[in-house]
Design a protein around this motif. Structure first.
Motif, PDB file in Angstrom:
ATOM      1  N   LYS A 246      74.648  45.407  41.138  1.00 46.21           N
ATOM      2  CA  LYS A 246      74.689  44.759  42.454  1.00 46.21           C
ATOM      3  C   LYS A 246      74.771  45.798  43.574  1.00 46.21           C
ATOM      4  O   LYS A 246      74.182  45.620  44.636  1.00 46.21           O
ATOM      5  N   TYR A 247      75.508  46.880  43.317  1.00 48.58           N
ATOM      6  CA  TYR A 247      75.593  47.920  44.353  1.00 48.58           C
ATOM      7  C   TYR A 247      74.198  48.483  44.640  1.00 48.58           C
ATOM      8  O   TYR A 247      73.826  48.707  45.786  1.00 48.58           O
ATOM      9  N   ALA A 250      72.135  45.941  46.546  1.00 43.47           N
ATOM     10  CA  ALA A 250      72.630  45.832  47.922  1.00 43.47           C
ATOM     11  C   ALA A 250      72.067  46.977  48.764  1.00 43.47           C
ATOM     12  O   ALA A 250      71.666  46.786  49.912  1.00 43.47           O
ATOM     13  N   PRO A 264      62.877  34.591  43.465  1.00 45.11           N
ATOM     14  CA  PRO A 264      63.731  33.397  43.381  1.00 45.11           C
ATOM     15  C   PRO A 264      64.252  33.185  41.952  1.00 45.11           C
ATOM     16  O   PRO A 264      65.420  32.856  41.752  1.00 45.11           O
ATOM     17  N   LEU A 267      67.303  35.265  40.951  1.00 50.12           N
ATOM     18  CA  LEU A 267      68.567  34.715  41.437  1.00 50.12           C
ATOM     19  C   LEU A 267      68.995  33.518  40.586  1.00 50.12           C
ATOM     20  O   LEU A 267      70.187  33.312  40.344  1.00 50.12           O
ATOM     21  N   LYS A 271      72.620  33.402  38.594  1.00 51.59           N
ATOM     22  CA  LYS A 271      73.573  32.287  38.709  1.00 51.59           C
ATOM     23  C   LYS A 271      73.852  31.659  37.343  1.00 51.59           C
ATOM     24  O   LYS A 271      74.973  31.236  37.071  1.00 51.59           O
TER      25      LYS A 271
ATOM     26  N   LYS B 246      72.043  40.808  56.330  1.00 49.18           N
ATOM     27  CA  LYS B 246      71.955  41.393  54.994  1.00 49.18           C
ATOM     28  C   LYS B 246      73.229  42.171  54.646  1.00 49.18           C
ATOM     29  O   LYS B 246      73.671  42.166  53.505  1.00 49.18           O
ATOM     30  N   ALA B 250      75.394  41.414  51.402  1.00 50.18           N
ATOM     31  CA  ALA B 250      75.629  42.509  50.454  1.00 50.18           C
ATOM     32  C   ALA B 250      77.127  42.606  50.148  1.00 50.18           C
ATOM     33  O   ALA B 250      77.533  42.803  48.997  1.00 50.18           O
ATOM     34  N   VAL B 251      77.946  42.438  51.176  1.00 52.01           N
ATOM     35  CA  VAL B 251      79.404  42.450  50.969  1.00 52.01           C
ATOM     36  C   VAL B 251      79.825  41.258  50.107  1.00 52.01           C
ATOM     37  O   VAL B 251      80.625  41.387  49.172  1.00 52.01           O
ATOM     38  N   MET B 253      78.083  39.542  47.877  1.00 48.57           N
ATOM     39  CA  MET B 253      77.619  39.647  46.489  1.00 48.57           C
ATOM     40  C   MET B 253      78.375  40.710  45.709  1.00 48.57           C
ATOM     41  O   MET B 253      78.398  40.684  44.486  1.00 48.57           O
ATOM     42  N   THR B 254      78.952  41.680  46.426  1.00 46.16           N
ATOM     43  CA  THR B 254      79.634  42.774  45.738  1.00 46.16           C
ATOM     44  C   THR B 254      81.147  42.656  45.828  1.00 46.16           C
ATOM     45  O   THR B 254      81.859  43.599  45.502  1.00 46.16           O
ATOM     46  N   SER B 255      81.634  41.496  46.281  1.00 47.26           N
ATOM     47  CA  SER B 255      83.086  41.311  46.264  1.00 47.26           C
ATOM     48  C   SER B 255      83.492  40.908  44.850  1.00 47.26           C
ATOM     49  O   SER B 255      82.668  40.708  43.979  1.00 47.26           O
ATOM     50  N   PRO B 258      82.343  37.852  42.890  1.00 46.93           N
ATOM     51  CA  PRO B 258      81.213  37.896  43.816  1.00 46.93           C
ATOM     52  C   PRO B 258      80.865  36.526  44.373  1.00 46.93           C
ATOM     53  O   PRO B 258      81.113  35.513  43.734  1.00 46.93           O
ATOM     54  N   PHE B 260      77.669  34.522  45.678  1.00 46.71           N
ATOM     55  CA  PHE B 260      76.222  34.410  45.862  1.00 46.71           C
ATOM     56  C   PHE B 260      75.946  33.113  46.604  1.00 46.71           C
ATOM     57  O   PHE B 260      75.820  32.062  45.990  1.00 46.71           O
ATOM     58  N   TYR B 261      75.885  33.178  47.915  1.00 47.98           N
ATOM     59  CA  TYR B 261      75.599  31.973  48.692  1.00 47.98           C
ATOM     60  C   TYR B 261      74.112  31.634  48.666  1.00 47.98           C
ATOM     61  O   TYR B 261      73.725  30.524  48.968  1.00 47.98           O
ATOM     62  N   TRP B 262      73.274  32.614  48.324  1.00 43.68           N
ATOM     63  CA  TRP B 262      71.832  32.364  48.298  1.00 43.68           C
ATOM     64  C   TRP B 262      71.450  31.529  47.080  1.00 43.68           C
ATOM     65  O   TRP B 262      71.988  31.697  45.994  1.00 43.68           O
ATOM     66  N   ASN B 263      70.471  30.664  47.284  1.00 41.75           N
ATOM     67  CA  ASN B 263      69.809  29.953  46.193  1.00 41.75           C
ATOM     68  C   ASN B 263      68.477  30.648  45.922  1.00 41.75           C
ATOM     69  O   ASN B 263      68.014  31.433  46.750  1.00 41.75           O
ATOM     70  N   PRO B 264      67.835  30.311  44.795  1.00 42.43           N
ATOM     71  CA  PRO B 264      66.477  30.826  44.592  1.00 42.43           C
ATOM     72  C   PRO B 264      65.586  30.527  45.797  1.00 42.43           C
ATOM     73  O   PRO B 264      64.814  31.393  46.232  1.00 42.43           O
ATOM     74  N   GLU B 265      65.744  29.359  46.375  1.00 39.64           N
ATOM     75  CA  GLU B 265      64.907  28.964  47.512  1.00 39.64           C
ATOM     76  C   GLU B 265      65.206  29.821  48.739  1.00 39.64           C
ATOM     77  O   GLU B 265      64.330  30.063  49.574  1.00 39.64           O
ATOM     78  N   LEU B 267      65.898  32.948  48.738  1.00 42.18           N
ATOM     79  CA  LEU B 267      65.156  34.195  48.554  1.00 42.18           C
ATOM     80  C   LEU B 267      63.660  33.973  48.788  1.00 42.18           C
ATOM     81  O   LEU B 267      62.968  34.845  49.325  1.00 42.18           O
ATOM     82  N   ILE B 270      63.311  34.104  52.526  1.00 38.68           N
ATOM     83  CA  ILE B 270      63.444  35.495  52.983  1.00 38.68           C
ATOM     84  C   ILE B 270      62.116  36.224  52.806  1.00 38.68           C
ATOM     85  O   ILE B 270      61.625  36.904  53.708  1.00 38.68           O
TER      86      ILE B 270
END
Lengths: 335, 335
Positions: A246-247, A250, A264, A267, A271, B246, B250-251, B253-255, B258, B260-265, B267, B270
């Motif tokens: 992930k780093y 990122a 897509p 991701l 998940k 971004k 990035a923060v 996803m790497t917490s 982690p 991941f608020y993004w869905n495949p859709e 991305l 994006i």
């Protein structure tokens, strides 16, 4: 003066991204120490390997090379000459060659096809020229073709050193394949060629504000990973690998221009892996510079994991792999 | 002692993620200065607004509140009491209330429904209690309910200050809505509630190795963004917003764990935005703590952009928005 070598690709558990700032960036010295295992496919129709035969002979009036039936020229030929010329020079020879190579897996889709290609080329060339060079030294030569190829020379788990000089930037084995009981299922979501090759992407790493931190954290993680492998602690290996992956992504997404290697579907798999883990199937994802996902798992979970991943939309192929042999010489030649 | 207020949500151009380390984290003071515009929907069936009526009267023997027909209790009631009690105390009153609120958009899907809700609640309550408080002071009270609500009190472009004390952590207007000619098309890909609310997510920011760098870069970006808005430089606003978004993701996803608020859709959108931009349609993405994407564009590109986004798999709804009014009082009450 003919030799044939077979090599496999590898998957980085600690990634490298970016090249060391040395006078010649063509040396492909990684910006940070990194760790991989050389992977052997568990299915016959996609062994993720390269077979390369090279023949040095006075009968050839010029160097020629062919990969998967395509004659190489221009930059592609120059790239393999970087490796071959170093060895020819070592052998004090300027004899011409014919080279033929076959890859059985999709090229440039983040499956490290260049790793197996340059590992096989390096070993075959050194052998054809009759050079006695140990694997660590060979790894520095393979690196000139492709950074990660240095790792594919070795069996099992491999440590690849960053350094300020060509000689010190070598790869060495951490332990044999069987030492740490771990498999992976590769989920292929896209077999097309990458728009930005990792070769070009490396130069963008410094453009991310997170690059320095990634380097710092990787220096810690590479020590933790080595220890986890030696203690065959699968959970620790998986956790560190996933975080480290992930780093890197990122950094890629926040470089300028940004690199989004994920699709897509990538991701969707990320998940799924996180959700399977919550449900008790211990698996971790790691992703190279491409959209495909390596899902690390225990050997006994390969089958269940494969079934779960097969149910996902957009997954085109699943390849189970395990740590295995590095590059080796074969008796049968391609010509 | 009855008042009704209408408020809209806002989209952050410079995000905040994480709360300032003050004695009371419930103060919701953002870890970094941030910038938004208050958005007004350009379609009638989804105005992205909250209407709230509050009535203080001796006839009530206890506080009661209802949002979209649901009676609030427990933590939800406590959360609105944080705002109301500060104002009741300011008014030296302990009179009970009845509150009723209606949101016309999906809650907790990263569309900042809590921003419009707490902005409307704060303005309605202050008015019902007859308090004379300026917008900056009101913004500090709205912040107690939801950090980003501080921004929704204002029209147009808004600057929200991080600070070490309650009073100094206020939001103020940068300029009127029309000053910087910019629209956005919101692509809704998921209307379900988030698994991890931003309220909970904020506490994880420090667990990412990239958090400190994000804070440092945001401090620079917030100055650049303010300038770009004042110079109505759409390209600069878009570029900085996209980069800043971004950094936040990035923060996330790497917490650890982690996010991941993004869905495949997400991305998919994006990548579409990046590809449209290459083709000459200047648009930039920004994404809050959820899967939906705000695509910033020039007013004249709203229609083309909407058509392009509508063709994407997984896009459920498209809402064009523009910088607009903040919270305001209305004459018609909900009861």
């Amino acid at each position: 003066m003919k030799a044939t070598a077979i090599a496999h690709s590898n998957i980085a558990l600690i990634k490298y991204w970016g090249r060391a700032a040395v006078a010649d960036p063509g040396l492909n010295i990684p910006l940070n120490d990194n760790i991989s295992f050389t992977k052997n496919s568990m299915i016959d129709d996609m062994k993720l390997q390269t077979i390369t035969t090279i023949h040095f002979d006075e009968i050839y009036d010029r160097d020629s090379a062919e990969v998967n039936g395509e004659k190489l020229s221009g930059r592609k030929l120059e790239r393999i000459l970087r490796v071959i010329d170093v060895l020819r020079s070592e052998a004090k020879s300027n004899i011409k060659f014919r080279m033929k190579s076959i890859n059985d897996f999709p090229t440039q889709a983040g499956l490290a096809s260049s790793a197996s290609a340059f590992a096989a080329l390096t070993l075959a060339t050194a052998s054809a020229l009759g050079l006695k060079i140990n694997r660590e030294q060979l790894s520095t030569v393979a690196r000139l073709g492709s950074g990660s190829a240095a790792r594919s020379l070795h069996d099992g788990f491999v440590y690849f050193h960053s350094a300020s000089s060509h000689e010190q930037a070598f790869a060495e084995q951490i332990c044999e394949p069987g030492h740490c009981d771990m498999h992976a299922v590769i989920a292929i979501v896209d077999e097309s060629e990458k728009k930005v090759t990792s070769d070009a992407g490396h130069d963008l790493s410094a453009a991310s504000p997170f690059n320095d931190i990634r380097i710092q954290r990787s220096a810690e993680q590479v020590m933790e990973m080595r220890q986890a492998i030696l203690e065959h602690d699968f959970s620790a290996v998986g956790k560190i690998a996933e975080a480290n992956c992930k780093y890197m992504h990122a950094v890629m997404m926040t470089s300028e221009p940004p690199l989004f290697y994920w699709n897509p579907e990538t991701l969707r798999i990320i998940k799924k892996v996180m959700s399977l883990r919550q449900q008790g199937l211990e698996t971790y994802f790691t992703i190279d510079a491409g959209p495909n996902v390596h899902c690390l798992c225990r050997p006994e979970d390969v089958e269940t994991l494969t079934i779960e991943l097969a149910a996902l939309e957009g997954v085109k192929k699943l390849i189970p792999v395990r740590p295995g042999r590095g590059a080796y010489l074969a008796d049968e030649h391609l010509f």
